[in-house]
Scaffold this motif. Structure first.
Motif, PDB file in Angstrom:
ATOM      1  N   GLU A 102      -5.091  -0.241  23.848  1.00  0.00           N
ATOM      2  CA  GLU A 102      -5.561  -1.608  23.584  1.00  0.00           C
ATOM      3  C   GLU A 102      -4.859  -2.634  24.470  1.00  0.00           C
ATOM      4  OE1 GLU A 102      -5.816  -4.691  19.881  1.00  0.00           O
ATOM      5  OE2 GLU A 102      -6.096  -2.558  19.462  1.00  0.00           O
ATOM      6  N   GLU A 103      -3.551  -2.568  24.517  1.00  0.00           N
ATOM      7  CA  GLU A 103      -2.766  -3.528  25.302  1.00  0.00           C
ATOM      8  C   GLU A 103      -3.089  -3.441  26.793  1.00  0.00           C
ATOM      9  OE1 GLU A 103       1.933  -4.481  26.257  1.00  0.00           O
ATOM     10  OE2 GLU A 103       1.403  -2.904  24.848  1.00  0.00           O
ATOM     11  N   ILE A 104      -3.112  -2.229  27.322  1.00  0.00           N
ATOM     12  CA  ILE A 104      -3.330  -2.040  28.763  1.00  0.00           C
ATOM     13  C   ILE A 104      -4.774  -2.357  29.148  1.00  0.00           C
ATOM     14  CG2 ILE A 104      -3.212  -0.382  30.667  1.00  0.00           C
ATOM     15  CD1 ILE A 104      -0.463  -1.126  29.585  1.00  0.00           C
ATOM     16  N   SER A 105      -5.750  -2.009  28.296  1.00  0.00           N
ATOM     17  CA  SER A 105      -7.149  -2.302  28.647  1.00  0.00           C
ATOM     18  C   SER A 105      -7.390  -3.809  28.719  1.00  0.00           C
ATOM     19  CB  SER A 105      -8.115  -1.639  27.669  1.00  0.00           C
ATOM     20  OG  SER A 105      -7.971  -2.156  26.369  1.00  0.00           O
ATOM     21  N   LYS A 106      -6.792  -4.574  27.825  1.00  0.00           N
ATOM     22  CA  LYS A 106      -6.938  -6.036  27.881  1.00  0.00           C
ATOM     23  C   LYS A 106      -6.363  -6.585  29.182  1.00  0.00           C
ATOM     24  CE  LYS A 106      -6.862  -6.949  22.937  1.00  0.00           C
ATOM     25  NZ  LYS A 106      -6.096  -7.520  21.826  1.00  0.00           N
ATOM     26  N   LEU A 107      -5.200  -6.100  29.551  1.00  0.00           N
ATOM     27  CA  LEU A 107      -4.565  -6.547  30.788  1.00  0.00           C
ATOM     28  C   LEU A 107      -5.407  -6.150  32.004  1.00  0.00           C
ATOM     29  CD1 LEU A 107      -2.177  -7.818  32.289  1.00  0.00           C
ATOM     30  CD2 LEU A 107      -1.036  -5.598  32.150  1.00  0.00           C
ATOM     31  N   ALA A 108      -5.862  -4.901  32.048  1.00  0.00           N
ATOM     32  CA  ALA A 108      -6.657  -4.429  33.187  1.00  0.00           C
ATOM     33  C   ALA A 108      -7.946  -5.233  33.325  1.00  0.00           C
ATOM     34  CB  ALA A 108      -6.962  -2.942  33.033  1.00  0.00           C
ATOM     35  N   ARG A 109      -8.617  -5.480  32.200  1.00  0.00           N
ATOM     36  CA  ARG A 109      -9.854  -6.276  32.222  1.00  0.00           C
ATOM     37  C   ARG A 109      -9.598  -7.687  32.734  1.00  0.00           C
ATOM     38  NH1 ARG A 109     -11.330  -3.924  27.496  1.00  0.00           N
ATOM     39  NH2 ARG A 109     -10.349  -5.555  26.253  1.00  0.00           N
ATOM     40  N   SER A 110      -8.494  -8.285  32.280  1.00  0.00           N
ATOM     41  CA  SER A 110      -8.217  -9.676  32.652  1.00  0.00           C
ATOM     42  C   SER A 110      -7.947  -9.851  34.143  1.00  0.00           C
ATOM     43  CB  SER A 110      -7.050 -10.230  31.839  1.00  0.00           C
ATOM     44  OG  SER A 110      -5.820  -9.691  32.273  1.00  0.00           O
ATOM     45  N   ILE A 111      -7.476  -8.804  34.804  1.00  0.00           N
ATOM     46  CA  ILE A 111      -7.221  -8.929  36.247  1.00  0.00           C
ATOM     47  C   ILE A 111      -8.212  -8.131  37.098  1.00  0.00           C
ATOM     48  CG2 ILE A 111      -4.806  -9.555  36.011  1.00  0.00           C
ATOM     49  CD1 ILE A 111      -4.001  -6.716  36.524  1.00  0.00           C
ATOM     50  N   GLY A 112      -9.224  -7.548  36.446  1.00  0.00           N
ATOM     51  CA  GLY A 112     -10.315  -6.906  37.174  1.00  0.00           C
ATOM     52  C   GLY A 112     -10.030  -5.515  37.699  1.00  0.00           C
ATOM     53  N   LEU A 113      -9.127  -4.783  37.059  1.00  0.00           N
ATOM     54  CA  LEU A 113      -8.849  -3.420  37.499  1.00  0.00           C
ATOM     55  C   LEU A 113      -9.756  -2.426  36.781  1.00  0.00           C
ATOM     56  CD1 LEU A 113      -4.952  -3.436  37.635  1.00  0.00           C
ATOM     57  CD2 LEU A 113      -6.541  -3.480  39.553  1.00  0.00           C
ATOM     58  N   GLU A 114     -10.176  -1.403  37.489  1.00  0.00           N
ATOM     59  CA  GLU A 114     -11.014  -0.357  36.926  1.00  0.00           C
ATOM     60  C   GLU A 114     -10.161   0.590  36.095  1.00  0.00           C
ATOM     61  OE1 GLU A 114     -13.967   3.111  38.613  1.00  0.00           O
ATOM     62  OE2 GLU A 114     -13.482   1.399  39.893  1.00  0.00           O
ATOM     63  N   TYR A 115     -10.721   1.071  34.975  1.00  0.00           N
ATOM     64  CA  TYR A 115      -9.979   2.005  34.129  1.00  0.00           C
ATOM     65  C   TYR A 115     -10.921   2.919  33.366  1.00  0.00           C
ATOM     66  CZ  TYR A 115     -11.052  -1.179  30.256  1.00  0.00           C
ATOM     67  OH  TYR A 115     -11.689  -1.970  29.337  1.00  0.00           O
ATOM     68  N   THR A 116     -10.368   4.024  32.869  1.00  0.00           N
ATOM     69  CA  THR A 116     -11.088   4.936  31.992  1.00  0.00           C
ATOM     70  C   THR A 116     -10.216   5.205  30.773  1.00  0.00           C
ATOM     71  OG1 THR A 116     -10.198   6.893  33.106  1.00  0.00           O
ATOM     72  CG2 THR A 116     -12.336   6.087  33.869  1.00  0.00           C
ATOM     73  N   ILE A 117     -10.871   5.554  29.654  1.00  0.00           N
ATOM     74  CA  ILE A 117     -10.152   5.930  28.437  1.00  0.00           C
ATOM     75  C   ILE A 117     -10.622   7.323  28.048  1.00  0.00           C
ATOM     76  CG2 ILE A 117      -9.752   5.401  26.001  1.00  0.00           C
ATOM     77  CD1 ILE A 117     -10.315   2.434  26.744  1.00  0.00           C
ATOM     78  N   GLU A 118      -9.658   8.241  27.892  1.00  0.00           N
ATOM     79  CA  GLU A 118      -9.965   9.617  27.559  1.00  0.00           C
ATOM     80  C   GLU A 118      -8.790  10.223  26.811  1.00  0.00           C
ATOM     81  OE1 GLU A 118     -10.617  13.606  30.151  1.00  0.00           O
ATOM     82  OE2 GLU A 118     -11.775  11.851  30.764  1.00  0.00           O
ATOM     83  N   ASP A 119      -9.060  10.961  25.746  1.00  0.00           N
ATOM     84  CA  ASP A 119      -8.013  11.622  24.958  1.00  0.00           C
ATOM     85  C   ASP A 119      -6.932  10.645  24.499  1.00  0.00           C
ATOM     86  OD1 ASP A 119      -9.285  14.108  25.270  1.00  0.00           O
ATOM     87  OD2 ASP A 119      -8.240  14.474  27.157  1.00  0.00           O
ATOM     88  N   SER A 120      -7.333   9.471  24.024  1.00  0.00           N
ATOM     89  CA  SER A 120      -6.426   8.434  23.520  1.00  0.00           C
ATOM     90  C   SER A 120      -5.427   7.930  24.566  1.00  0.00           C
ATOM     91  CB  SER A 120      -5.670   8.939  22.289  1.00  0.00           C
ATOM     92  OG  SER A 120      -6.558   9.269  21.263  1.00  0.00           O
ATOM     93  N   LYS A 121      -5.817   8.023  25.850  1.00  0.00           N
ATOM     94  CA  LYS A 121      -4.998   7.505  26.939  1.00  0.00           C
ATOM     95  C   LYS A 121      -5.868   6.689  27.868  1.00  0.00           C
ATOM     96  CE  LYS A 121      -1.612  11.088  26.785  1.00  0.00           C
ATOM     97  NZ  LYS A 121      -0.250  11.015  27.053  1.00  0.00           N
ATOM     98  N   ILE A 122      -5.268   5.659  28.430  1.00  0.00           N
ATOM     99  CA  ILE A 122      -5.978   4.837  29.409  1.00  0.00           C
ATOM    100  C   ILE A 122      -5.400   5.123  30.793  1.00  0.00           C
ATOM    101  CG2 ILE A 122      -4.427   2.874  29.011  1.00  0.00           C
ATOM    102  CD1 ILE A 122      -6.885   1.060  29.671  1.00  0.00           C
ATOM    103  N   THR A 123      -6.282   5.244  31.772  1.00  0.00           N
ATOM    104  CA  THR A 123      -5.869   5.392  33.157  1.00  0.00           C
ATOM    105  C   THR A 123      -6.402   4.191  33.918  1.00  0.00           C
ATOM    106  OG1 THR A 123      -5.974   7.802  32.997  1.00  0.00           O
ATOM    107  CG2 THR A 123      -5.950   6.849  35.219  1.00  0.00           C
TER     108      THR A 123
END
Length: 72
Positions: free
Chosen positions: A46-67
């Motif tokens: 949750e914390e990292i996805s909000k940060l990544a979205r706010s600065i426009g970085l691409e990410y994936t979520i799988e097995d309860s982990k964000i990359t």
């Protein structure tokens, strides 16, 4: 948290990712420029996805982990 650098074949476990020096991350060999980060993986989805979205970085979520990708 795991961090993978572009020029390394394996990711490494990081106890802290961001260091006080602007534009650098911690690595086993000392500070590395952000431009060498291939990806960062964490269970703080949750914390990292909000940060990544706010600065426009691409990410994936799988097995309860964000990359979050530096290069993709």
């Amino acid at each position: 948290m795991q961090l993978k650098l572009l020029y390394e074949s394996e990711a490494y476990r990081a106890t802290r990712v961001w260091v006080p020096v602007a534009n650098y991350v911690d690595s086993p060999d000392g500070p590395e420029l952000f431009v060498f980060v291939e990806w960062v993986r964490s269970s703080a989805v949750e914390e990292i996805s909000k940060l990544a979205r706010s600065i426009g970085l691409e990410y994936t979520i799988e097995d309860s982990k964000i990359t979050v990708y530096g290069y993709r």
